[in-house]
Design a protein around this motif. Structure first.
Motif, PDB file in Angstrom:
ATOM      1  N   MET A  45      38.868  38.748  47.713  1.00 10.43           N
ATOM      2  CA  MET A  45      39.340  40.130  47.742  1.00 10.43           C
ATOM      3  C   MET A  45      39.018  40.794  49.063  1.00 10.43           C
ATOM      4  SD  MET A  45      38.728  41.108  43.783  1.00 10.43           S
ATOM      5  CE  MET A  45      36.969  40.946  43.802  1.00 10.43           C
ATOM      6  N   SER A  46      38.242  40.113  49.886  1.00 12.15           N
ATOM      7  CA  SER A  46      37.837  40.692  51.154  1.00 12.15           C
ATOM      8  C   SER A  46      37.280  39.562  51.999  1.00 12.15           C
ATOM      9  CB  SER A  46      36.772  41.752  50.908  1.00 12.15           C
ATOM     10  OG  SER A  46      35.906  41.853  52.002  1.00 12.15           O
ATOM     11  N   ASP A  47      37.379  39.717  53.330  1.00  6.90           N
ATOM     12  CA  ASP A  47      36.744  38.720  54.193  1.00  6.90           C
ATOM     13  C   ASP A  47      35.276  39.049  54.428  1.00  6.90           C
ATOM     14  OD1 ASP A  47      39.057  37.395  54.192  1.00  6.90           O
ATOM     15  OD2 ASP A  47      39.602  37.816  56.258  1.00  6.90           O
ATOM     16  N   GLU A  48      34.825  40.173  53.834  1.00  8.18           N
ATOM     17  CA  GLU A  48      33.402  40.521  53.885  1.00  8.18           C
ATOM     18  C   GLU A  48      32.688  39.812  52.742  1.00  8.18           C
ATOM     19  OE1 GLU A  48      32.082  42.737  56.167  1.00  8.18           O
ATOM     20  OE2 GLU A  48      34.052  42.695  57.090  1.00  8.18           O
ATOM     21  N   PRO A  64      30.722  37.426  44.695  1.00  3.99           N
ATOM     22  CA  PRO A  64      31.987  37.758  44.028  1.00  3.99           C
ATOM     23  C   PRO A  64      33.041  38.342  44.974  1.00  3.99           C
ATOM     24  CG  PRO A  64      30.159  38.451  42.659  1.00  3.99           C
ATOM     25  CD  PRO A  64      29.568  38.021  43.974  1.00  3.99           C
ATOM     26  N   GLY A  65      34.198  37.727  44.987  1.00  3.48           N
ATOM     27  CA  GLY A  65      35.315  38.220  45.777  1.00  3.48           C
ATOM     28  C   GLY A  65      35.257  37.879  47.249  1.00  3.48           C
ATOM     29  N   ALA A  66      34.217  37.147  47.649  1.00  2.00           N
ATOM     30  CA  ALA A  66      33.994  36.889  49.077  1.00  2.00           C
ATOM     31  C   ALA A  66      34.277  35.439  49.445  1.00  2.00           C
ATOM     32  CB  ALA A  66      32.560  37.244  49.448  1.00  2.00           C
ATOM     33  N   LEU A  67      34.315  35.200  50.748  1.00  2.00           N
ATOM     34  CA  LEU A  67      34.430  33.839  51.268  1.00  2.00           C
ATOM     35  C   LEU A  67      33.074  33.150  51.183  1.00  2.00           C
ATOM     36  CD1 LEU A  67      36.710  34.624  54.338  1.00  2.00           C
ATOM     37  CD2 LEU A  67      37.311  33.245  52.349  1.00  2.00           C
TER      38      LEU A  67
END
Lengths: 140, 140
Positions: A133-136, B43-46
């Protein structure tokens, strides 16, 4: 370091995605350990446990996915004895009934795929995929 | 089946969440394998790879998390030789500067935590947490 063992695991990981792309449930089933302790987390979903239930989840997904293609990036293989982990970014193209002709939906997910050595081959114990959901980096 | 080995792994998993709750970076660091091949997906991250980078990600998260509490449900332990996997649902309560006094934010995530036996203890090789966006099962 990429040993023949790393390469075999990476090839097995590619077979997993090829089975999904071709909608080949038999090939998908053959990649998994036949075990009540296998685990599959589809993006955004709760865990599915056990190969019987996992097979049913794939059958449903394949039936509802007329077209899917994966471009894997950042593929990294890590070995701990007879267990191998592959992490990769899944860059996904899909098309379904809601998609205009000639166009695709794009999405990105991160997957951890953990394989166990069984005889001459590697079989899938855990597949955990999550939406990016984010590159963070987010907190838990 | 819950053997003493399963119980040791589940206790180690609880220590991981206790370290996060108490913001104890030293305890968190001690739980991880000291290895370039460790993997952490918030969660949601790389993915974050390698214990040095993972430690830095926890330091940042802890600095930005004044309050967090985990209620774990559906905790399942699975063993493959010297590797153990724990899957669980993380029911999370947090509070930060944007939260009203006396109230909390709630969220739910699914985690796969894979531990490796090192001597007398288990250390964390992989933590992959993902947001739960639906109680249905999604495709990749």
């Amino acid at each position: 370091m990429s040993t023949p063992e790393h390469q075999a695991v990476e090839a097995r990981n590619a077979e997993f995605y090829a089975a999904f792309e071709s909608g080949d449930l038999d090939a998908m089933t053959a990649i998994w350990l036949d075990d009540a302790q296998t685990l599959c987390v589809h993006p955004g979903a709760l865990p599915v446990r056990g190969t019987g239930a996992i097979n049913r989840s794939w059958a449903l997904i394949m039936a509802n996915t007329p077209y899917i293609q994966f471009f894997l990036t950042d593929v990294e293989v890590s070995l701990q004895g007879d267990v191998a982990s592959v992490t990769c970014t899944e860059n996904v193209l899909t098309a379904d009934e809601s998609t205009d002709d000639g166009s695709f939906n794009g999405a990105k997910a991160v997957a951890t795929n953990v394989f166990v050595r069984t005889g001459d081959t590697w079989r899938l114990w855990i597949h955990h995929a999550s939406p990016v959901m984010s590159d963070e980096h987010h907190e838990d």
